[in-house]
Design a protein around this motif. Structure first.
Motif, PDB file in Angstrom:
ATOM      1  N   PHE A 159     -18.835  21.162 -36.711  1.00 18.64           N
ATOM      2  CA  PHE A 159     -18.887  22.553 -37.155  1.00 18.64           C
ATOM      3  C   PHE A 159     -18.478  22.633 -38.617  1.00 18.64           C
ATOM      4  O   PHE A 159     -17.439  22.095 -39.005  1.00 18.64           O
ATOM      5  N   ASP A 160     -19.281  23.324 -39.416  1.00 17.46           N
ATOM      6  CA  ASP A 160     -18.979  23.460 -40.835  1.00 17.46           C
ATOM      7  C   ASP A 160     -17.826  24.424 -41.075  1.00 17.46           C
ATOM      8  O   ASP A 160     -17.072  24.272 -42.033  1.00 17.46           O
ATOM      9  N   PHE A 161     -17.696  25.429 -40.207  1.00 22.75           N
ATOM     10  CA  PHE A 161     -16.585  26.362 -40.318  1.00 22.75           C
ATOM     11  C   PHE A 161     -16.440  27.125 -39.015  1.00 22.75           C
ATOM     12  O   PHE A 161     -17.310  27.047 -38.133  1.00 22.75           O
ATOM     13  N   LEU A 162     -15.342  27.858 -38.916  1.00 17.65           N
ATOM     14  CA  LEU A 162     -15.055  28.687 -37.749  1.00 17.65           C
ATOM     15  C   LEU A 162     -14.908  30.139 -38.170  1.00 17.65           C
ATOM     16  O   LEU A 162     -14.366  30.438 -39.233  1.00 17.65           O
ATOM     17  N   VAL A 163     -15.363  31.047 -37.317  1.00 19.13           N
ATOM     18  CA  VAL A 163     -14.988  32.463 -37.393  1.00 19.13           C
ATOM     19  C   VAL A 163     -14.330  32.772 -36.069  1.00 19.13           C
ATOM     20  O   VAL A 163     -14.961  32.688 -35.011  1.00 19.13           O
ATOM     21  N   THR A 164     -13.050  33.102 -36.110  1.00 16.16           N
ATOM     22  CA  THR A 164     -12.276  33.326 -34.894  1.00 16.16           C
ATOM     23  C   THR A 164     -11.816  34.780 -34.805  1.00 16.16           C
ATOM     24  O   THR A 164     -11.897  35.534 -35.774  1.00 16.16           O
ATOM     25  N   GLY A 165     -11.332  35.150 -33.631  1.00 15.08           N
ATOM     26  CA  GLY A 165     -10.965  36.542 -33.388  1.00 15.08           C
ATOM     27  C   GLY A 165      -9.897  37.077 -34.314  1.00 15.08           C
ATOM     28  O   GLY A 165      -9.848  38.291 -34.575  1.00 15.08           O
ATOM     29  N   ASP A 166      -9.024  36.190 -34.819  1.00  9.77           N
ATOM     30  CA  ASP A 166      -7.970  36.629 -35.718  1.00  9.77           C
ATOM     31  C   ASP A 166      -8.430  36.730 -37.172  1.00  9.77           C
ATOM     32  O   ASP A 166      -7.637  37.042 -38.057  1.00  9.77           O
ATOM     33  N   MET A 167      -9.734  36.499 -37.402  1.00 12.43           N
ATOM     34  CA  MET A 167     -10.276  36.602 -38.760  1.00 12.43           C
ATOM     35  C   MET A 167     -11.048  37.890 -38.981  1.00 12.43           C
ATOM     36  O   MET A 167     -11.524  38.140 -40.097  1.00 12.43           O
ATOM     37  N   ALA A 219     -26.887  42.832 -33.020  1.00 12.35           N
ATOM     38  CA  ALA A 219     -26.559  43.916 -33.950  1.00 12.35           C
ATOM     39  C   ALA A 219     -26.476  43.394 -35.381  1.00 12.35           C
ATOM     40  O   ALA A 219     -26.726  44.137 -36.335  1.00 12.35           O
ATOM     41  N   ALA A 220     -26.135  42.108 -35.535  1.00 15.74           N
ATOM     42  CA  ALA A 220     -26.111  41.487 -36.854  1.00 15.74           C
ATOM     43  C   ALA A 220     -27.506  41.076 -37.309  1.00 15.74           C
ATOM     44  O   ALA A 220     -27.684  40.634 -38.450  1.00 15.74           O
ATOM     45  N   GLY A 221     -28.497  41.191 -36.414  1.00 17.76           N
ATOM     46  CA  GLY A 221     -29.878  40.912 -36.759  1.00 17.76           C
ATOM     47  C   GLY A 221     -30.338  39.494 -36.528  1.00 17.76           C
ATOM     48  O   GLY A 221     -31.465  39.140 -36.884  1.00 17.76           O
ATOM     49  N   LEU A 222     -29.495  38.656 -35.935  1.00 22.71           N
ATOM     50  CA  LEU A 222     -29.805  37.243 -35.784  1.00 22.71           C
ATOM     51  C   LEU A 222     -30.791  36.963 -34.652  1.00 22.71           C
ATOM     52  O   LEU A 222     -30.890  37.738 -33.690  1.00 22.71           O
ATOM     53  N   VAL A 223     -31.507  35.854 -34.764  1.00 22.15           N
ATOM     54  CA  VAL A 223     -32.279  35.337 -33.636  1.00 22.15           C
ATOM     55  C   VAL A 223     -31.264  34.957 -32.565  1.00 22.15           C
ATOM     56  O   VAL A 223     -30.357  34.155 -32.821  1.00 22.15           O
ATOM     57  N   ASP A 259     -11.673  42.286 -38.156  1.00 17.28           N
ATOM     58  CA  ASP A 259     -11.058  43.557 -37.760  1.00 17.28           C
ATOM     59  C   ASP A 259     -11.664  44.094 -36.474  1.00 17.28           C
ATOM     60  O   ASP A 259     -10.993  44.761 -35.688  1.00 17.28           O
ATOM     61  N   HIS A 260     -12.944  43.804 -36.263  1.00 16.10           N
ATOM     62  CA  HIS A 260     -13.656  44.289 -35.087  1.00 16.10           C
ATOM     63  C   HIS A 260     -14.273  43.103 -34.361  1.00 16.10           C
ATOM     64  O   HIS A 260     -15.067  42.353 -34.935  1.00 16.10           O
ATOM     65  N   GLY A 261     -13.907  42.927 -33.094  1.00 15.13           N
ATOM     66  CA  GLY A 261     -14.435  41.820 -32.320  1.00 15.13           C
ATOM     67  C   GLY A 261     -15.775  42.155 -31.683  1.00 15.13           C
ATOM     68  O   GLY A 261     -16.270  43.278 -31.768  1.00 15.13           O
ATOM     69  N   LYS A 262     -16.368  41.150 -31.056  1.00 18.92           N
ATOM     70  CA  LYS A 262     -17.589  41.372 -30.277  1.00 18.92           C
ATOM     71  C   LYS A 262     -17.314  42.459 -29.230  1.00 18.92           C
ATOM     72  O   LYS A 262     -16.213  42.495 -28.681  1.00 18.92           O
ATOM     73  N   PRO A 263     -18.226  43.402 -29.008  1.00 16.08           N
ATOM     74  CA  PRO A 263     -19.645  43.439 -29.355  1.00 16.08           C
ATOM     75  C   PRO A 263     -19.987  43.975 -30.747  1.00 16.08           C
ATOM     76  O   PRO A 263     -21.154  44.144 -31.059  1.00 16.08           O
ATOM     77  N   HIS A 264     -18.978  44.262 -31.581  1.00 18.38           N
ATOM     78  CA  HIS A 264     -19.250  44.696 -32.953  1.00 18.38           C
ATOM     79  C   HIS A 264     -19.927  43.545 -33.713  1.00 18.38           C
ATOM     80  O   HIS A 264     -19.634  42.371 -33.455  1.00 18.38           O
ATOM     81  N   PRO A 265     -20.816  43.844 -34.646  1.00 15.06           N
ATOM     82  CA  PRO A 265     -21.509  42.770 -35.374  1.00 15.06           C
ATOM     83  C   PRO A 265     -20.658  42.024 -36.391  1.00 15.06           C
ATOM     84  O   PRO A 265     -21.088  40.985 -36.915  1.00 15.06           O
ATOM     85  N   GLU A 266     -19.444  42.507 -36.687  1.00  9.86           N
ATOM     86  CA  GLU A 266     -18.650  41.907 -37.760  1.00  9.86           C
ATOM     87  C   GLU A 266     -18.485  40.383 -37.649  1.00  9.86           C
ATOM     88  O   GLU A 266     -18.624  39.680 -38.661  1.00  9.86           O
ATOM     89  N   PRO A 267     -18.183  39.812 -36.457  1.00  4.12           N
ATOM     90  CA  PRO A 267     -18.000  38.356 -36.414  1.00  4.12           C
ATOM     91  C   PRO A 267     -19.221  37.583 -36.908  1.00  4.12           C
ATOM     92  O   PRO A 267     -19.090  36.623 -37.685  1.00  4.12           O
ATOM     93  N   TYR A 268     -20.409  37.999 -36.504  1.00  3.41           N
ATOM     94  CA  TYR A 268     -21.613  37.296 -36.927  1.00  3.41           C
ATOM     95  C   TYR A 268     -22.004  37.637 -38.363  1.00  3.41           C
ATOM     96  O   TYR A 268     -22.543  36.792 -39.089  1.00  3.41           O
ATOM     97  N   GLU A 269     -21.741  38.846 -38.787  1.00  8.88           N
ATOM     98  CA  GLU A 269     -21.996  39.190 -40.183  1.00  8.88           C
ATOM     99  C   GLU A 269     -21.111  38.362 -41.109  1.00  8.88           C
ATOM    100  O   GLU A 269     -21.558  37.876 -42.154  1.00  8.88           O
TER     101      GLU A 269
END
Length: 243
Positions: A142-150, A195-199, A152-162
């Protein structure tokens, strides 16, 4: 599993092809949901409450902050941070004893790495657990991680993938929502990715996913290759051209 490396173009030269894959962790990469549920049940019972399978299933894929509020409503007399730390510690200890990998996940990761396709982990679990899982994979998986503590809004909000896409674009400028694939097992997860628009690919495991024409459904990652992911990106490209 056969490698599809020979069939996949160099992503640096083919900006229209697959550029990266963003992986959910719990339920997609590893089957940790039973560990989380066991921790929830033990915690609620210790505070004199009751916790059903239905209640536990409703938290699958949700952020830990959201889950802690539901557990407080079920009678757990601890702060949100205390609940998160307790559950996280339980799951970390559990995976140190045994990591229940999902079928085909490590093989697909190896195929992606051999093909030069970037991967990142996008999980609502926090960094200590994500690091524990990552440490059991080949370096550089993995090149990097996006975790819940990074976020403000968790899934199902698009912020993690954005957030993940922005970080990815610092490494791969050609990466867009049309050539990056998200792999998810839960409704909050696929909702976030779409919601982030990803495939988006839904691989339901613990909880069935409702049908949705906007995403692809696979029964399992077993036997899946880079070529399968590449075809999804090409399908998106074809749809955009027709549109």
């Amino acid at each position: 599993m056969r490698s599809s490396t020979a069939a996949v173009q160099d992503p640096a030269r083919d900006a229209t092809g697959l550029q990266a894959v963003l992986w959910d962790m719990d339920g997609t990469l590893v089957d940790t949901e039973p560990y989380w549920i066991q921790g929830e049940m033990e915690l609620v019972a210790a505070h004199g409450g009751s916790w059903s399978e239905e209640q536990a299933e409703a938290l699958v894929g949700q952020s830990l902050v959201f889950s802690s509020g539901i557990l407080q409503a079920a009678g757990v007399q601890l702060s949100s941070r205390e609940i998160i730390d307790h559950l996280l510690g339980h799951v970390v200890q559990s995976v140190r004893r045994e990591i229940p990998w999902r079928p085909g996940a490590r093989e697909l990761l190896a195929d992606l790495k051999a093909s030069g396709i970037r991967c990142a982990l996008v999980t609502m679990s926090e960094k200590p657990l994500a690091d524990e899982i990552r440490s059991q994979l080949p370096e550089g998986t993995f090149d990097f991680l996006v975790t819940g503590d990074m976020v403000d809004h968790g899934k199902p909000h698009p912020e993690p993938y954005e957030r993940a896409l922005r970080l990815l674009q610092q490494q791969v400028p050609a990466a867009t929502v049309d050539n990056v694939v998200a792999l998810e097992d839960s409704l909050p997860g696929v909702t976030s990715a779409q919601a982030a628009g990803l495939v988006t690919v839904g691989i339901p495991h613990f909880i069935p996913l409702p049908g949705d024409s906007g995403r692809t459904h696979w029964d399992s990652l077993a036997g899946r290759t880079v070529a399968d992911l590449q075809s999804l990106v090409h399908q998106r490209s074809t749809i955009l051209k027709v549109g």
